[in-house]
Design a protein around this motif. Structure first.
Motif, short mmCIF file in Angstrom:
data_model
loop_
_atom_site.label_atom_id
_atom_site.label_comp_id
_atom_site.label_asym_id
_atom_site.label_seq_id
_atom_site.Cartn_x
_atom_site.Cartn_y
_atom_site.Cartn_z
N ARG A 145 0.81 -1.21 0.00
CA ARG A 145 0.00 0.00 0.00
C ARG A 145 0.85 1.27 0.00
NH1 ARG A 145 -5.10 0.77 2.31
NH2 ARG A 145 -5.41 -1.40 1.71
N TRP A 146 1.99 1.20 0.67
CA TRP A 146 2.83 2.40 0.81
C TRP A 146 3.31 2.94 -0.54
CZ3 TRP A 146 4.28 -2.52 2.40
CH2 TRP A 146 5.30 -3.13 1.66
N GLU A 147 3.30 2.12 -1.57
CA GLU A 147 3.74 2.60 -2.87
C GLU A 147 2.75 3.60 -3.47
OE1 GLU A 147 4.44 -0.87 -5.23
OE2 GLU A 147 6.37 -1.30 -4.24
N ARG A 148 1.54 3.65 -2.91
CA ARG A 148 0.54 4.61 -3.38
C ARG A 148 0.46 5.84 -2.47
NH1 ARG A 148 -1.67 -0.49 -3.94
NH2 ARG A 148 -3.29 -0.35 -2.35
N TRP A 149 1.32 5.88 -1.47
CA TRP A 149 1.39 7.04 -0.58
C TRP A 149 2.46 7.98 -1.11
CZ3 TRP A 149 1.68 3.89 4.62
CH2 TRP A 149 0.45 3.28 4.84
N PRO A 151 3.18 12.20 -2.87
CA PRO A 151 2.61 13.55 -2.88
C PRO A 151 1.61 13.82 -3.99
CG PRO A 151 4.96 13.64 -2.42
CD PRO A 151 4.65 12.23 -2.81
N VAL A 152 1.65 13.04 -5.06
CA VAL A 152 0.71 13.25 -6.16
C VAL A 152 -0.61 12.54 -5.89
CG1 VAL A 152 0.28 12.88 -8.62
CG2 VAL A 152 2.55 13.60 -7.85
N ASP A 153 -0.56 11.23 -5.66
CA ASP A 153 -1.79 10.45 -5.51
C ASP A 153 -2.51 10.72 -4.20
OD1 ASP A 153 -1.31 9.28 -7.97
OD2 ASP A 153 -0.27 7.55 -7.12
N SER A 154 -1.76 11.11 -3.16
CA SER A 154 -2.38 11.30 -1.85
C SER A 154 -2.87 12.73 -1.60
CB SER A 154 -1.39 10.92 -0.75
OG SER A 154 -0.30 11.84 -0.71
N ARG A 155 -2.55 13.65 -2.48
CA ARG A 155 -2.87 15.06 -2.22
C ARG A 155 -4.37 15.31 -2.31
NH1 ARG A 155 0.66 19.61 -2.50
NH2 ARG A 155 2.25 18.11 -3.19
N ARG A 156 -4.90 16.01 -1.32
CA ARG A 156 -6.32 16.37 -1.32
C ARG A 156 -6.53 17.65 -0.53
NH1 ARG A 156 -8.98 11.44 1.88
NH2 ARG A 156 -7.48 10.30 0.60
N ARG A 157 -7.64 18.33 -0.82
CA ARG A 157 -7.99 19.55 -0.11
C ARG A 157 -9.25 19.28 0.69
NH1 ARG A 157 -6.42 24.73 -0.45
NH2 ARG A 157 -5.14 24.25 -2.29
N LEU A 158 -9.22 19.61 1.97
CA LEU A 158 -10.33 19.32 2.88
C LEU A 158 -10.89 20.62 3.45
CD1 LEU A 158 -8.62 16.44 4.87
CD2 LEU A 158 -10.22 16.17 2.98
N TRP A 169 -1.09 15.85 2.19
CA TRP A 169 -0.51 14.82 1.36
C TRP A 169 0.50 14.02 2.18
CZ3 TRP A 169 0.74 19.95 1.02
CH2 TRP A 169 2.09 20.31 1.12
N THR A 170 0.86 12.85 1.65
CA THR A 170 1.74 11.91 2.33
C THR A 170 2.99 11.68 1.51
OG1 THR A 170 -0.18 10.80 3.28
CG2 THR A 170 1.90 9.60 3.34
N GLU A 171 4.12 11.57 2.20
CA GLU A 171 5.40 11.33 1.55
C GLU A 171 6.12 10.20 2.29
OE1 GLU A 171 9.61 13.74 0.80
OE2 GLU A 171 8.05 14.57 2.11
N ARG A 184 3.42 13.16 6.99
CA ARG A 184 2.15 13.75 6.57
C ARG A 184 2.32 15.27 6.57
NH1 ARG A 184 -2.46 12.16 4.58
NH2 ARG A 184 -3.82 12.69 6.31
N HIS A 185 1.94 15.90 5.46
CA HIS A 185 2.04 17.35 5.31
C HIS A 185 0.64 17.96 5.39
CE1 HIS A 185 6.29 17.33 3.90
NE2 HIS A 185 5.96 16.11 3.49
N TYR A 186 0.53 19.10 6.07
CA TYR A 186 -0.74 19.81 6.24
C TYR A 186 -0.49 21.28 5.93
CZ TYR A 186 -1.67 15.66 9.09
OH TYR A 186 -1.81 14.37 9.54
#
Length: 245
Positions: A145-149, A151-158, A169-171, A184-186
């Motif tokens: 699963r970590w291969e999908r974590w 900055p591109v695939d995990s980025r979202r705006r809440l 996003w996650t790196e 985890r970046h916020y």
């Protein structure tokens, strides 16, 4: 900061928005089952989402978590008075007090070392009555699963309850053996915060062995939230239900 999403009140609010009630909660709620009145321990209860759902279903629920900021958020929610909230970890668990114990939201993976994991399982075994059940989720390392974590695939705006917004996003920073290190970046309008974390990915065989050593008998392990066999579905989970032998 390590695990800041659970200790920083500003990030705890983000966690609550990111993690609404989902099929994982449905799974654990149905596992506890009916009739009401089951004594349930939610170990690593976080902000109380499942604990409150179990209490609303009529069960006698105790939520235990070491993060005060999470418990503060849980205690502020509607229905919180139905749950007994305890700050702490395995050391605070009483003996033979529960019929069911659950660890959800991959809490098991935050117990990184063999000693932490063995200690928690032993404490949970002592906390359960004979024949009591333990249920938890842990991501299957074979799913990677970590291969999908990234900055591109995990980025979202809440959007937060106060009307503000945050971009997250996650790196992944390192993968070594069964350990995955990530940040985890916020990004808030006024600042950017970050939190570092490490998760342990245990194989099905490792989980079975550690459970047996702690006095549990594995009843079943699913690979998905609808009861799929391990490795057969897209969920990439190891959903464990064990019995205190």
């Amino acid at each position: 900061m390590r695990n800041a999403e659970f200790t920083d009140p500003r990030l705890v609010a983000v966690y609550d928005v990111e993690c609404p009630w989902g099929r994982d909660d449905d799974f654990f709620l149905s596992m506890v089952g009916e009739p009401p009145g089951v004594r349930v321990l939610d170990f690593g209860c976080g902000t109380g989402r499942l604990a409150l759902g179990l209490a609303a279903a009529g069960h006698v629920v105790t939520g235990v978590d070491p993060a005060r900021a999470c418990l503060d958020a849980a205690r502020a929610k509607p229905g919180a008075e139905r749950v007994t909230w305890i700050e702490g970890g395995a050391e605070v668990l009483p003996g033979r007090a529960y019929d069911v114990a659950v660890m959800t939201s991959h809490v098991a993976q935050f117990l990184v070392t063999d000693g932490e994991w063995a200690g928690a399982l032993s404490a949970l075994r002592r906390a359960l009555v004979d024949g009591g059940r333990l249920a938890f989720d842990s991501r299957d390392p074979a799913d990677r699963r970590w291969e999908r974590w990234n900055p591109v695939d995990s980025r979202r705006r809440l959007r937060l309850p106060d009307g503000g917004e945050v971009e997250v996003w996650t790196e992944v920073t390192a993968v070594e053996g069964g350990l995955v290190h990530f940040t985890r970046h916020y990004r808030f309008p006024d600042r950017e915060l970050r939190g570092d974390a490490v998760l342990r990915f245990r194989t099905e065989q490792e989980l079975r062995g550690s459970l047996a050593a702690a006095g549990f008998r594995v009843e079943r392990i699913h690979g998905g939230w609808h009861g799929e066999p391990v490795g057969a579905g897209a969920d990439g989970e190891l959903l464990v239900i064990a019995v205190a032998a």
